[in-house]
Design a protein around this motif. Structure first.
Motif, PDB file in Angstrom:
ATOM      1  N   GLU A  43     114.368 -35.086  97.853  1.00 46.43           N
ATOM      2  CA  GLU A  43     113.880 -36.460  97.827  1.00 46.43           C
ATOM      3  C   GLU A  43     114.365 -37.174  99.079  1.00 46.43           C
ATOM      4  O   GLU A  43     115.538 -37.070  99.438  1.00 46.43           O
ATOM      5  CB  GLU A  43     114.432 -37.156  96.582  1.00 46.43           C
ATOM      6  CG  GLU A  43     113.976 -38.572  96.399  1.00 46.43           C
ATOM      7  CD  GLU A  43     114.494 -39.156  95.091  1.00 46.43           C
ATOM      8  OE1 GLU A  43     114.614 -40.388  95.041  1.00 46.43           O
ATOM      9  OE2 GLU A  43     114.783 -38.400  94.144  1.00 46.43           O
ATOM     10  N   THR A  44     113.492 -37.868  99.753  1.00 41.93           N
ATOM     11  CA  THR A  44     113.850 -38.594 100.959  1.00 41.93           C
ATOM     12  C   THR A  44     114.463 -39.936 100.590  1.00 41.93           C
ATOM     13  O   THR A  44     113.868 -40.704  99.841  1.00 41.93           O
ATOM     14  CB  THR A  44     112.602 -38.815 101.842  1.00 41.93           C
ATOM     15  OG1 THR A  44     112.069 -37.533 102.187  1.00 41.93           O
ATOM     16  CG2 THR A  44     112.945 -39.585 103.108  1.00 41.93           C
ATOM     17  N   PHE A  45     115.658 -40.193 101.092  1.00 37.51           N
ATOM     18  CA  PHE A  45     116.325 -41.478 100.872  1.00 37.51           C
ATOM     19  C   PHE A  45     115.981 -42.484 101.960  1.00 37.51           C
ATOM     20  O   PHE A  45     115.730 -43.645 101.691  1.00 37.51           O
ATOM     21  CB  PHE A  45     117.837 -41.314 100.813  1.00 37.51           C
ATOM     22  CG  PHE A  45     118.358 -40.815  99.488  1.00 37.51           C
ATOM     23  CD1 PHE A  45     117.669 -41.008  98.307  1.00 37.51           C
ATOM     24  CD2 PHE A  45     119.565 -40.154  99.438  1.00 37.51           C
ATOM     25  CE1 PHE A  45     118.156 -40.557  97.094  1.00 37.51           C
ATOM     26  CE2 PHE A  45     120.075 -39.703  98.232  1.00 37.51           C
ATOM     27  CZ  PHE A  45     119.377 -39.903  97.061  1.00 37.51           C
ATOM     28  N   ASP A  46     116.030 -42.053 103.209  1.00 37.77           N
ATOM     29  CA  ASP A  46     115.782 -42.946 104.338  1.00 37.77           C
ATOM     30  C   ASP A  46     114.880 -42.257 105.353  1.00 37.77           C
ATOM     31  O   ASP A  46     114.940 -41.043 105.517  1.00 37.77           O
ATOM     32  CB  ASP A  46     117.101 -43.337 105.036  1.00 37.77           C
ATOM     33  CG  ASP A  46     117.999 -44.153 104.139  1.00 37.77           C
ATOM     34  OD1 ASP A  46     117.540 -45.192 103.639  1.00 37.77           O
ATOM     35  OD2 ASP A  46     119.166 -43.751 103.945  1.00 37.77           O
ATOM     36  N   GLY A  47     114.106 -43.045 106.069  1.00 30.42           N
ATOM     37  CA  GLY A  47     113.254 -42.511 107.127  1.00 30.42           C
ATOM     38  C   GLY A  47     111.987 -41.887 106.584  1.00 30.42           C
ATOM     39  O   GLY A  47     111.644 -42.016 105.407  1.00 30.42           O
ATOM     40  N   ASP A  48     111.311 -41.144 107.469  1.00 26.18           N
ATOM     41  CA  ASP A  48     110.021 -40.561 107.103  1.00 26.18           C
ATOM     42  C   ASP A  48     110.049 -39.041 107.063  1.00 26.18           C
ATOM     43  O   ASP A  48     109.014 -38.389 107.127  1.00 26.18           O
ATOM     44  CB  ASP A  48     108.936 -41.048 108.061  1.00 26.18           C
ATOM     45  CG  ASP A  48     109.215 -40.649 109.500  1.00 26.18           C
ATOM     46  OD1 ASP A  48     110.254 -40.021 109.764  1.00 26.18           O
ATOM     47  OD2 ASP A  48     108.399 -40.968 110.375  1.00 26.18           O
ATOM     48  N   TRP A  49     111.229 -38.446 106.953  1.00 28.23           N
ATOM     49  CA  TRP A  49     111.371 -36.995 106.901  1.00 28.23           C
ATOM     50  C   TRP A  49     110.883 -36.508 105.539  1.00 28.23           C
ATOM     51  O   TRP A  49     111.395 -36.918 104.496  1.00 28.23           O
ATOM     52  CB  TRP A  49     112.824 -36.621 107.133  1.00 28.23           C
ATOM     53  CG  TRP A  49     113.084 -35.157 107.310  1.00 28.23           C
ATOM     54  CD1 TRP A  49     112.214 -34.206 107.720  1.00 28.23           C
ATOM     55  CD2 TRP A  49     114.331 -34.499 107.086  1.00 28.23           C
ATOM     56  NE1 TRP A  49     112.837 -32.976 107.785  1.00 28.23           N
ATOM     57  CE2 TRP A  49     114.137 -33.133 107.401  1.00 28.23           C
ATOM     58  CE3 TRP A  49     115.583 -34.906 106.669  1.00 28.23           C
ATOM     59  CZ2 TRP A  49     115.148 -32.193 107.292  1.00 28.23           C
ATOM     60  CZ3 TRP A  49     116.593 -33.973 106.570  1.00 28.23           C
ATOM     61  CH2 TRP A  49     116.372 -32.632 106.891  1.00 28.23           C
ATOM     62  N   ARG A  50     109.875 -35.625 105.519  1.00 27.32           N
ATOM     63  CA  ARG A  50     109.303 -35.089 104.292  1.00 27.32           C
ATOM     64  C   ARG A  50     109.225 -33.560 104.386  1.00 27.32           C
ATOM     65  O   ARG A  50     108.134 -32.992 104.502  1.00 27.32           O
ATOM     66  CB  ARG A  50     107.899 -35.650 104.054  1.00 27.32           C
ATOM     67  CG  ARG A  50     107.798 -37.152 104.016  1.00 27.32           C
ATOM     68  CD  ARG A  50     108.032 -37.705 102.626  1.00 27.32           C
ATOM     69  NE  ARG A  50     107.743 -39.132 102.539  1.00 27.32           N
ATOM     70  CZ  ARG A  50     108.649 -40.089 102.750  1.00 27.32           C
ATOM     71  NH1 ARG A  50     109.866 -39.788 103.100  1.00 27.32           N
ATOM     72  NH2 ARG A  50     108.318 -41.363 102.619  1.00 27.32           N
TER      73      ARG A  50
END
Length: 96
Positions: A43-50
């Motif tokens: 799950e991504t917490f911050d930013g746009d990293w997927r």
């Protein structure tokens, strides 16, 4: 001091990647490493990293991780991986 290998992988050939997983897993164990995470839910917490798939490996130290990465056993696995996925990989030294 422990060292960690963090891998982001985008699988393009799900069948082919299974052969890589078998070889890579054996090579990791042979060089003293172990899997801490292997493609589980993220799950991504911050930013746009997927990332599609993340793997985290732990080795006893930087030298063991480098020996694993350069080993003939892992190089054979990489040939398969490179046909079945795109990969980004980093090595980071642990603390204390």
């Amino acid at each position: 001091m422990a060292a960690y290998v963090i891998v982001e992988m985008t699988v393009t050939d799900p069948v082919g990647i299974e052969d890589y997983r078998k070889l890579a897993g054996a090579a990791v164990a042979q060089y003293g490493g172990r899997f801490l995470a292997r493609g589980g839910r993220s799950e991504t917490f911050d930013g746009d990293w997927r990332p599609q798939r993340l793997v985290v490996l732990e080795f006893p130290g930087l030298e063991e991780a480098k020996k694993w990465r350069a080993s003939p056993e892992y190089q054979a696995a990489c040939k398969i991986r490179d046909r079945a996925a795109s990969t980004r990989m980093v090595l980071v030294e642990g603390i204390g």
